[in-house]
Design a protein around this motif. Sequence first.
Motif, PDB file in Angstrom:
ATOM      1  N   THR A  90     -22.361 -14.353  16.292  1.00 57.51           N
ATOM      2  CA  THR A  90     -21.511 -14.855  15.945  1.00 57.51           C
ATOM      3  C   THR A  90     -20.957 -16.068  16.549  1.00 57.51           C
ATOM      4  O   THR A  90     -20.842 -16.507  17.782  1.00 57.51           O
ATOM      5  N   ALA A  91     -20.393 -17.619  16.205  1.00 59.33           N
ATOM      6  CA  ALA A  91     -20.697 -18.418  17.068  1.00 59.33           C
ATOM      7  C   ALA A  91     -20.110 -19.815  15.937  1.00 59.33           C
ATOM      8  O   ALA A  91     -20.569 -19.855  15.672  1.00 59.33           O
ATOM      9  N   VAL A  92     -19.976 -20.997  17.086  1.00 63.39           N
ATOM     10  CA  VAL A  92     -20.322 -22.416  16.360  1.00 63.39           C
ATOM     11  C   VAL A  92     -21.757 -23.021  16.314  1.00 63.39           C
ATOM     12  O   VAL A  92     -21.870 -22.705  17.303  1.00 63.39           O
ATOM     13  N   TYR A  93     -22.155 -23.017  15.231  1.00 64.19           N
ATOM     14  CA  TYR A  93     -23.604 -23.911  15.448  1.00 64.19           C
ATOM     15  C   TYR A  93     -22.911 -25.483  15.286  1.00 64.19           C
ATOM     16  O   TYR A  93     -22.997 -26.148  14.840  1.00 64.19           O
ATOM     17  N   TYR A  94     -23.898 -25.829  15.634  1.00 57.42           N
ATOM     18  CA  TYR A  94     -24.146 -27.908  15.849  1.00 57.42           C
ATOM     19  C   TYR A  94     -25.394 -27.493  15.919  1.00 57.42           C
ATOM     20  O   TYR A  94     -26.750 -27.056  16.372  1.00 57.42           O
ATOM     21  N   ALA A 110     -28.912 -37.412  22.161  1.00 56.37           N
ATOM     22  CA  ALA A 110     -28.000 -38.584  22.271  1.00 56.37           C
ATOM     23  C   ALA A 110     -26.895 -37.903  20.782  1.00 56.37           C
ATOM     24  O   ALA A 110     -25.632 -38.520  20.302  1.00 56.37           O
ATOM     25  N   TYR A 111     -27.461 -37.377  20.051  1.00 55.64           N
ATOM     26  CA  TYR A 111     -26.535 -37.083  18.317  1.00 55.64           C
ATOM     27  C   TYR A 111     -26.908 -35.308  18.239  1.00 55.64           C
ATOM     28  O   TYR A 111     -26.997 -34.873  18.926  1.00 55.64           O
ATOM     29  N   TRP A 112     -24.832 -35.728  18.161  1.00 48.70           N
ATOM     30  CA  TRP A 112     -23.931 -34.038  17.954  1.00 48.70           C
ATOM     31  C   TRP A 112     -23.373 -33.732  16.635  1.00 48.70           C
ATOM     32  O   TRP A 112     -22.517 -35.067  16.082  1.00 48.70           O
ATOM     33  N   GLY A 113     -23.741 -32.965  15.726  1.00 41.30           N
ATOM     34  CA  GLY A 113     -23.101 -32.592  14.825  1.00 41.30           C
ATOM     35  C   GLY A 113     -21.495 -31.995  15.313  1.00 41.30           C
ATOM     36  O   GLY A 113     -21.406 -31.254  16.505  1.00 41.30           O
ATOM     37  N   GLN A 114     -20.251 -31.416  14.763  1.00 40.57           N
ATOM     38  CA  GLN A 114     -18.996 -31.216  15.250  1.00 40.57           C
ATOM     39  C   GLN A 114     -18.729 -29.986  14.900  1.00 40.57           C
ATOM     40  O   GLN A 114     -18.523 -29.068  15.765  1.00 40.57           O
ATOM     41  N   GLY A 115     -19.964 -29.110  14.595  1.00 44.55           N
ATOM     42  CA  GLY A 115     -20.238 -27.383  14.220  1.00 44.55           C
ATOM     43  C   GLY A 115     -19.723 -26.758  12.846  1.00 44.55           C
ATOM     44  O   GLY A 115     -18.031 -27.641  12.534  1.00 44.55           O
ATOM     45  N   ILE A 116     -20.071 -25.969  12.985  1.00 45.62           N
ATOM     46  CA  ILE A 116     -19.975 -24.903  12.206  1.00 45.62           C
ATOM     47  C   ILE A 116     -19.688 -23.153  12.592  1.00 45.62           C
ATOM     48  O   ILE A 116     -20.402 -23.093  12.879  1.00 45.62           O
ATOM     49  N   GLN A 117     -18.558 -22.430  12.020  1.00 45.10           N
ATOM     50  CA  GLN A 117     -18.325 -21.844  12.571  1.00 45.10           C
ATOM     51  C   GLN A 117     -19.243 -20.423  11.625  1.00 45.10           C
ATOM     52  O   GLN A 117     -19.728 -20.491  10.697  1.00 45.10           O
ATOM     53  N   VAL A 118     -19.203 -19.542  12.557  1.00 44.08           N
ATOM     54  CA  VAL A 118     -20.439 -18.574  12.038  1.00 44.08           C
ATOM     55  C   VAL A 118     -20.151 -17.030  12.621  1.00 44.08           C
ATOM     56  O   VAL A 118     -20.066 -16.931  13.510  1.00 44.08           O
ATOM     57  N   THR A 119     -19.257 -16.489  11.236  1.00 46.42           N
ATOM     58  CA  THR A 119     -18.517 -15.313  11.993  1.00 46.42           C
ATOM     59  C   THR A 119     -19.239 -14.004  11.028  1.00 46.42           C
ATOM     60  O   THR A 119     -19.586 -14.031   9.846  1.00 46.42           O
ATOM     61  N   VAL A 120     -20.045 -12.805  11.920  1.00 44.68           N
ATOM     62  CA  VAL A 120     -21.359 -11.769  11.448  1.00 44.68           C
ATOM     63  C   VAL A 120     -19.586 -10.894  11.704  1.00 44.68           C
ATOM     64  O   VAL A 120     -20.008 -10.169  12.988  1.00 44.68           O
TER      65      VAL A 120
END
Length: 122
Positions: A90-94, A110-120
Amino acid sequence: QVQLVESGGGLVQAGGSLRLSCAASGRTFINYPMGWFRQAPGKEREFVAVISWSGSTSYADSVKGRFTISRDNAKNTVYLQVNSLKPEDTAVYYCNAGQTMGAVTSGRSAYWGQGIQVTVSS
């Protein structure tokens, strides 16, 4: 404007699977290594997986054998297939992209996404 946009996260039971996607826009990343990090509540962001422009991969020990990173250069997209999920996943994945494998795996890219939640759930 360069953007990395993650999708595919959500709530899943332990033992389940998800496929995370990261679509890049604004430039092509065909020659760039791309990777995934995650950050659990109260913990530092940690490296998960990386893939080179040619398809070479490397994984954190905690996800080896369960997670698979891949990319579709024609779609400017990187994927993370996550199987046999555990509550500790469980975490925010980037997703991230950088000029070198070292930059991506160290998080200095240099480049990153905003992240997406994965909850187990257990």
